[in-house]
Structure formats: structure tokens, C-alpha cells
Write a protein that holds these residues in place. Sequence first.
Motif, PDB file in Angstrom:
ATOM      1  N   PRO A   5      -0.118  -5.603 -32.807  1.00 21.89           N
ATOM      2  CA  PRO A   5      -1.068  -6.071 -33.827  1.00 21.89           C
ATOM      3  C   PRO A   5      -2.406  -6.505 -33.265  1.00 21.89           C
ATOM      4  O   PRO A   5      -3.450  -6.304 -33.894  1.00 21.89           O
ATOM      5  N   PHE A   6      -2.396  -7.107 -32.076  1.00 22.54           N
ATOM      6  CA  PHE A   6      -3.645  -7.584 -31.487  1.00 22.54           C
ATOM      7  C   PHE A   6      -4.469  -6.425 -30.928  1.00 22.54           C
ATOM      8  O   PHE A   6      -5.694  -6.464 -30.928  1.00 22.54           O
ATOM      9  N   ALA A   7      -3.765  -5.380 -30.464  1.00 23.35           N
ATOM     10  CA  ALA A   7      -4.472  -4.219 -29.925  1.00 23.35           C
ATOM     11  C   ALA A   7      -5.061  -3.343 -31.026  1.00 23.35           C
ATOM     12  O   ALA A   7      -6.087  -2.688 -30.836  1.00 23.35           O
ATOM     13  N   TRP A   8      -4.412  -3.345 -32.185  1.00 22.85           N
ATOM     14  CA  TRP A   8      -4.775  -2.409 -33.247  1.00 22.85           C
ATOM     15  C   TRP A   8      -5.468  -3.065 -34.439  1.00 22.85           C
ATOM     16  O   TRP A   8      -5.874  -2.367 -35.369  1.00 22.85           O
ATOM     17  N   ARG A   9      -5.626  -4.386 -34.453  1.00 19.03           N
ATOM     18  CA  ARG A   9      -6.043  -5.048 -35.685  1.00 19.03           C
ATOM     19  C   ARG A   9      -7.416  -4.579 -36.172  1.00 19.03           C
ATOM     20  O   ARG A   9      -7.632  -4.424 -37.379  1.00 19.03           O
ATOM     21  N   ASP A  10      -8.348  -4.352 -35.248  1.00 19.25           N
ATOM     22  CA  ASP A  10      -9.671  -3.907 -35.679  1.00 19.25           C
ATOM     23  C   ASP A  10      -9.640  -2.480 -36.210  1.00 19.25           C
ATOM     24  O   ASP A  10     -10.329  -2.156 -37.178  1.00 19.25           O
ATOM     25  N   VAL A  11      -8.822  -1.627 -35.577  1.00 20.48           N
ATOM     26  CA  VAL A  11      -8.698  -0.243 -36.041  1.00 20.48           C
ATOM     27  C   VAL A  11      -8.149  -0.213 -37.464  1.00 20.48           C
ATOM     28  O   VAL A  11      -8.668   0.490 -38.343  1.00 20.48           O
ATOM     29  N   VAL A  12      -7.089  -0.997 -37.707  1.00 21.28           N
ATOM     30  CA  VAL A  12      -6.478  -1.029 -39.040  1.00 21.28           C
ATOM     31  C   VAL A  12      -7.425  -1.665 -40.052  1.00 21.28           C
ATOM     32  O   VAL A  12      -7.558  -1.185 -41.189  1.00 21.28           O
ATOM     33  N   ALA A  13      -8.097  -2.735 -39.654  1.00 19.26           N
ATOM     34  CA  ALA A  13      -8.966  -3.453 -40.593  1.00 19.26           C
ATOM     35  C   ALA A  13     -10.159  -2.612 -41.020  1.00 19.26           C
ATOM     36  O   ALA A  13     -10.596  -2.689 -42.175  1.00 19.26           O
ATOM     37  N   ARG A  14     -10.701  -1.809 -40.126  1.00 20.22           N
ATOM     38  CA  ARG A  14     -11.938  -1.092 -40.408  1.00 20.22           C
ATOM     39  C   ARG A  14     -11.723   0.254 -41.085  1.00 20.22           C
ATOM     40  O   ARG A  14     -12.682   0.871 -41.553  1.00 20.22           O
ATOM     41  N   SER A  15     -10.504   0.739 -41.135  1.00 20.10           N
ATOM     42  CA  SER A  15     -10.253   2.068 -41.685  1.00 20.10           C
ATOM     43  C   SER A  15      -9.561   1.978 -43.030  1.00 20.10           C
ATOM     44  O   SER A  15      -8.615   1.208 -43.210  1.00 20.10           O
ATOM     45  N   ALA A  16     -10.039   2.773 -43.984  1.00 16.90           N
ATOM     46  CA  ALA A  16      -9.382   2.864 -45.288  1.00 16.90           C
ATOM     47  C   ALA A  16      -8.737   4.228 -45.486  1.00 16.90           C
ATOM     48  O   ALA A  16      -8.198   4.509 -46.552  1.00 16.90           O
ATOM     49  N   GLY A  17      -8.781   5.080 -44.464  1.00 13.49           N
ATOM     50  CA  GLY A  17      -8.196   6.417 -44.555  1.00 13.49           C
ATOM     51  C   GLY A  17      -6.993   6.578 -43.651  1.00 13.49           C
ATOM     52  O   GLY A  17      -6.275   5.625 -43.370  1.00 13.49           O
ATOM     53  N   GLY A  18      -6.793   7.801 -43.152  1.00 11.55           N
ATOM     54  CA  GLY A  18      -5.602   8.107 -42.364  1.00 11.55           C
ATOM     55  C   GLY A  18      -5.767   7.967 -40.870  1.00 11.55           C
ATOM     56  O   GLY A  18      -4.837   8.324 -40.119  1.00 11.55           O
ATOM     57  N   GLY A  19      -6.908   7.443 -40.401  1.00 12.64           N
ATOM     58  CA  GLY A  19      -7.161   7.340 -38.971  1.00 12.64           C
ATOM     59  C   GLY A  19      -6.116   6.559 -38.190  1.00 12.64           C
ATOM     60  O   GLY A  19      -5.597   7.054 -37.180  1.00 12.64           O
ATOM     61  N   PRO A  20      -5.760   5.322 -38.610  1.00  8.74           N
ATOM     62  CA  PRO A  20      -4.761   4.570 -37.850  1.00  8.74           C
ATOM     63  C   PRO A  20      -3.402   5.267 -37.782  1.00  8.74           C
ATOM     64  O   PRO A  20      -2.752   5.256 -36.732  1.00  8.74           O
TER      65      PRO A  20
END
Length: 399
Positions: free
Chosen positions: A263-278
Motif C-alpha cells: 500500500p505504501f509503495a502503490w498509494r500514489d499510483v492508485v490515488a492518481r489513476s481513475a482508469g486501468g493503469g494500476p
Amino acid sequence: MMSKDATAWLVVAGLSLGPAVSNGLSRFSYGLILPAMQADLSWSFTEAGWLNTANAVGYLLGAVSTLALIDRVGPRRILSIGVAATPVALVGSAVFADLWMQSVFRVAAGIAGAGIFISGGAMAATLFRGEPTRNALAISLYFGGGGLGMIASGAVLPVLFDRYGVGAWPTAWLILAGLSALAVWPALRAARECPEPARVHFLVAQRLPVMRMIPAVLGYFLFAVGYIVYLTFLVALMHEGATRAGLIAACWTLLGLGVIAAPFAWRDVVARSAGGGPLALACLATGAATLLPIGLPGSVPALVASVVIFGLSFFIAPTAVTSFARKNLDQSAWGRAVGMFTAVFALGQILGPVLAGSVSDLTGSVAHGMGAAGLVLITGAALAALQCPLATRPIVEGA
């Protein structure tokens, strides 16, 4: 008196014991027990894989049932029933050696696990609304609870089998049941403290735009097909290479630590994306991790790198689709969307272990089944990358 924020994070911690039970202990830990049961009960790879397929069948039944009931009875009640029922199902796995009786209890554990996973995810998504980064972290920490169960089982079961041999598998199931029972009270208390998503009648809830979600749905399906093969047969692959119990325990513990750290490594990726990127990145990382020990057989550094990458990545996939639902759908549809994704997930898990087991039986090595799973995961990454946001103004950090 404890602050509101501190209370919310304690609720997240308590809810995370749900995935610790449903996933870390009940589902994934079978990978640690599989080689012993296979040797003691003379099972083929297909038969050994079947037990995780049976668990996935139960998961599908539980997902469909939860999807139908979550708006009527609420996620709190569904989570509570699932958490209380799982230790009972694990005790049943310790009692019977017959494959079909084992299957009954694996189905029961799957039904309970789906209820826990869906309902807890929907509840975690209600925390820190309007704060995308903290909301994404709360969702990730909830799913990351599966790592706690993996660490607990990884620290105990390899040592158990090394000391007492393959005949100790019933004791292993009882240990998992006992650890699951310890989590019941704090998980139920957290569920009582957590707000529930808005409940609406099924017929008037927002209709899910399924056709516009096809890339995410297919990507998540292929993720489920591939990732469960890794967790089912990783220890069997290590046994093929005569890996010592200490290294097996260390690798499984690293998987669990990765889940907690993810969660700490990915939180910004998940927070900033609204599509299928993560989701795409999670599929790509787990696919690479699955292929790594196949491409470099016998290499301890490759094995360690594989489990670290996999542990840091695989629980981000359910986090990604839960966050995707929260950002693109009305709150009244969150539970149903997570239920739909979980049903798709269960279908993939049904196919993965038994197909990989069949490939391994035909080729004489579990490495071939795992290699096929790695290619499936990479294909899932390509599909998930095509998913665009659904909302006119998606909820992302800074929006």
C-alpha cells in the motif's frame, strides 16, 4: 480521547484481519500444505490443484450471493458471518483425508471468504471520503491484511513439515483454524465501528456500465487465472528444486511482508489513476515475478526477487478495481461493483489451478504450468491498460 482519524485507522486495522483470515490463512496457505498432502495422499498435480479450484467455486458462489444480498442485509452482517464461519471450515479440512470431503470444506471456506472480501472492501472504501490519497491507502491496507495471514502461516508450517513430515498436514489445518479464530473478535468489533455504504434496493441501484468496463473485467479475470497458480504451486516448485524448509519459510514470509508494504509503495499510483493503469501494472509485475524463477531455475536470488516482486504487487489488483469502482460509480453501486469483480475473479481462480495442474502432469514438471500462468498475467496487463475512466470528472488527487 482518541481522535477521529486515529479511530478510523484502527477500524482499517481491524477490518484488515478479514483478508488475513479469508486469504492469507484460508486460501493462500494451502500452497504451503499442498506438497505434504500430495505426497501423503498420493495426489496428482491436477488433484492437488483441484482443491484450490474447489475453493474458487465456493468463492464464486459467495460472490454471487453477496452481490444479491449486500444491499438488503448490509456488508457488516455478511462480513461478520464470514469471519466467524471460516475457522469452522478450516477444522473440517483437518478432519477428512478424502478428496471430495476436503472439497466440501474448501467450497465452504470460499463462500465465507468472498463475503468477507467484498463486504470489507466496500466498508473500507467509505473511510476518508474526499481525501483520495488516504482513501486509497485505507483500501490498500485493508486488502494488505492478507499479508498478516501469510506471515503467520509461513513462519510455522514449513517448520512443522520439516520436523514431523508430510503426515502433519491435519495439524497444519488446525493451526490455521486457531489463528483464524484469534482474528474473529477484533474484526467484528471493527465492523461495528465502521460506517456502511448507503444501502438501496437492488432494483433502484445504479446500473453498472459493464460494457464500458470490459478491459478491466477481462484484465482482472486473467489476473485471477494467473496469480493463483503462483500461490498454489510456488512451494511445489521449490520442493522440485529440493529447497530447504528455512528458505521456504523465508520466501513465504517475504510474500506476506510485501503484501503489507505494497500500500505504501502503490498509494500514489492508485490515488492518481481513475482508469486501468494500476491493474495493468499489477498484472505486469506479477507476470514477470512468475516467469523469473522459471527462466532462472535453481537460482536463489531469482527466487527471492520473484517473491518480493510478487508480494509487493498481487494484492494491488483488488485494490485497483475497488478504487476504480469508487472513483467512477455512485456510492450505492460500490458493493455491487466489487461483487461483480469478485465473481469474475472467482471464475478465473476456478480455471487457473486445475489447468496449471493438468499442464504440469502432462509435462512432468510444475514449472511449465507456472510458465503458462506468467504469460496469462502479461496478457491481462495488456487488456487492463486499455481501460479508460468512466466518470465525466473522475475522482483523482488534485481534481
